[in-house]
Write a protein that holds these residues in place. Sequence first.
Motif, PDB file in Angstrom:
ATOM      1  N   SER A   7       0.837  -1.192   0.000  1.00  0.00           N
ATOM      2  CA  SER A   7       0.000   0.000   0.000  1.00  0.00           C
ATOM      3  C   SER A   7       0.874   1.245   0.000  1.00  0.00           C
ATOM      4  O   SER A   7       1.577   1.513   0.969  1.00  0.00           O
ATOM      5  N   PRO A   8       0.837   2.013  -1.103  1.00  0.00           N
ATOM      6  CA  PRO A   8       1.726   3.176  -1.165  1.00  0.00           C
ATOM      7  C   PRO A   8       1.239   4.319  -0.268  1.00  0.00           C
ATOM      8  O   PRO A   8       0.087   4.326   0.155  1.00  0.00           O
ATOM      9  N   LEU A   9       2.137   5.234   0.018  1.00  0.00           N
ATOM     10  CA  LEU A   9       1.826   6.407   0.825  1.00  0.00           C
ATOM     11  C   LEU A   9       1.816   7.621  -0.098  1.00  0.00           C
ATOM     12  O   LEU A   9       2.778   7.858  -0.821  1.00  0.00           O
ATOM     13  N   ALA A  10       0.700   8.366  -0.106  1.00  0.00           N
ATOM     14  CA  ALA A  10       0.622   9.576  -0.936  1.00  0.00           C
ATOM     15  C   ALA A  10       0.618  10.797  -0.040  1.00  0.00           C
ATOM     16  O   ALA A  10      -0.277  10.966   0.797  1.00  0.00           O
ATOM     17  N   LEU A  11       1.657  11.631  -0.176  1.00  0.00           N
ATOM     18  CA  LEU A  11       1.713  12.913   0.525  1.00  0.00           C
ATOM     19  C   LEU A  11       1.168  13.950  -0.458  1.00  0.00           C
ATOM     20  O   LEU A  11       1.808  14.228  -1.479  1.00  0.00           O
ATOM     21  N   THR A  12      -0.013  14.502  -0.176  1.00  0.00           N
ATOM     22  CA  THR A  12      -0.694  15.316  -1.190  1.00  0.00           C
ATOM     23  C   THR A  12      -0.711  16.800  -0.817  1.00  0.00           C
ATOM     24  O   THR A  12      -0.634  17.165   0.356  1.00  0.00           O
ATOM     25  N   HIS A  13      -0.815  17.643  -1.856  1.00  0.00           N
ATOM     26  CA  HIS A  13      -1.030  19.095  -1.696  1.00  0.00           C
ATOM     27  C   HIS A  13       0.074  19.776  -0.893  1.00  0.00           C
ATOM     28  O   HIS A  13      -0.188  20.722  -0.159  1.00  0.00           O
ATOM     29  N   ALA A  14       1.290  19.299  -1.013  1.00  0.00           N
ATOM     30  CA  ALA A  14       2.415  19.897  -0.281  1.00  0.00           C
ATOM     31  C   ALA A  14       3.155  20.889  -1.166  1.00  0.00           C
ATOM     32  O   ALA A  14       3.118  20.796  -2.394  1.00  0.00           O
ATOM     33  N   LEU A  48      -1.150  17.224   3.025  1.00  0.00           N
ATOM     34  CA  LEU A  48      -0.128  18.145   3.536  1.00  0.00           C
ATOM     35  C   LEU A  48      -0.390  19.594   3.108  1.00  0.00           C
ATOM     36  O   LEU A  48       0.544  20.356   2.855  1.00  0.00           O
ATOM     37  N   ARG A  49      -1.642  19.960   3.003  1.00  0.00           N
ATOM     38  CA  ARG A  49      -1.979  21.367   2.750  1.00  0.00           C
ATOM     39  C   ARG A  49      -1.343  22.246   3.818  1.00  0.00           C
ATOM     40  O   ARG A  49      -1.450  21.943   5.015  1.00  0.00           O
ATOM     41  N   GLY A  50      -0.674  23.307   3.402  1.00  0.00           N
ATOM     42  CA  GLY A  50      -0.034  24.200   4.372  1.00  0.00           C
ATOM     43  C   GLY A  50       1.295  23.675   4.906  1.00  0.00           C
ATOM     44  O   GLY A  50       1.887  24.266   5.802  1.00  0.00           O
ATOM     45  N   ARG A  51       1.762  22.560   4.345  1.00  0.00           N
ATOM     46  CA  ARG A  51       3.049  22.000   4.782  1.00  0.00           C
ATOM     47  C   ARG A  51       4.082  22.109   3.661  1.00  0.00           C
ATOM     48  O   ARG A  51       3.739  22.254   2.480  1.00  0.00           O
TER      49      ARG A  51
END
Length: 441
Positions: A26-33, A76-79
């Motif tokens: 299961s991959p990890l998606a870090l989004t909106h960074a 990760l909005r705002g990150r």
Amino acid sequence: MKTHDSKPLSCLGLLLFALAASASASPLALTHASVIDGTGAPSRPDTTIVIDGKTIQAVYPSDSQPNPKDARVEDLRGRYVIPGLIDAHVHITDVEPDIAHYQAFLKALLLGGVTGIRDMAGDDRLLGYLAQQSNSDAFVGPDLFYVALMAGSTFFDEDKRAQAAAAEAPPGFASWMRAVSAQTDLPLAIAEAKGTGATAIKIYANLPANLVRAMAAEAHHQGLRVWTHATIFPAKPSDAVAAGADTISHSAYLVWEAAPLVPDDYGVRARGDFVHIRPDAPRIVALLDAMHQQGTILDATLNVFRDEAQHHPEKVGVGIALWSYAVTKLAHEHGVLIDAGTDGSGLPDDTDGNPDLDALPEVHAEMALLVEHCGFTPIEAIRAATGIGAMAMGQATTRGTIAAGMRADLVVLAADPTIDIHNTTKIAFVVKDGTMYRRGR
Ligand SMILES: [Zn+2]
């Protein structure tokens, strides 16, 4: 009886294997960074990073495609995401009394954003063990790469640190603390250095230019990197660069390039004439141009000399800190690659002189000095502590930048480091080899 028993066991084994496989699938998606990728490129807003196992699988604008099926999504909005930090100059083998303390120490470095360290001389028996544990993630800590040190025999007679790091062997005879002279069997000495698991030889002190040249050539021939002090005494910075050094350490020691005389003993190394020799002396400018041309990395180590000048002024030449800043700024303007190294344990000392595990790693302060005194933009300082740090470690193909195929070593920040470099200290969490680590967990 035996076959009967083994059947349910092997079923259980299979089940466990399947569970483990599905978890890692299961991959990890870090989004909106906002992503600062460590190459020096501008920040990319609203970006998704997909991590599969230990590796970055893809990086793309968040709206350009859906998240992968079954992905765990971390919004990760705002990150702000930067590559894991690399401290390109540490010495860790005398900082903790036992392995349990080393585990806590390495974890503190990682939680402070450091996913890679380059140890620039110590006891390779311990470094080899710690590297094995940390690089395989058996210990929670940064990946570790280290050197085997070589110097002229006179160095080993006087340097207590070198004697301590190779206790049990006569001075200069350990494969990682090796005295070299014109009579040394270089192919054998370099092979033994390589046998310690070191990535490089460090050419440290009390050696002439012709020997430095021969050592560097043999090390490269055997697939090792060559990391040197900027001045080796009597070999000068330009001798190290001409010999093909991959990195040279300590901006302050560049002063000897323009000195009328370079002694053959390293004892004076921090006592250059910073008052009369200008950082832009023609010989130094020619050196910087040669470094730029050859891609020689300058391991500047500013913070340590600032500290020395403040707390032990008797040990260093007058004006060493400002001179180091000025020559590093000039090197940067001349296109020289510069890494971020702290020349200590990587953590500040507590009042007892031990690494302060509650403090943030010193590489953050080194980056701030590059911005505040050496004309770096925050993005350039981040590159120094990531992409160029990985080049310095000889690991640029797998570490130091954020792109598909690179190791998933990341620091997620709660504030924008491109506005204020001190925001690299506002760490939300750290990712190393695809695993998330948060303080207090
Ligand atoms: Zn050092």
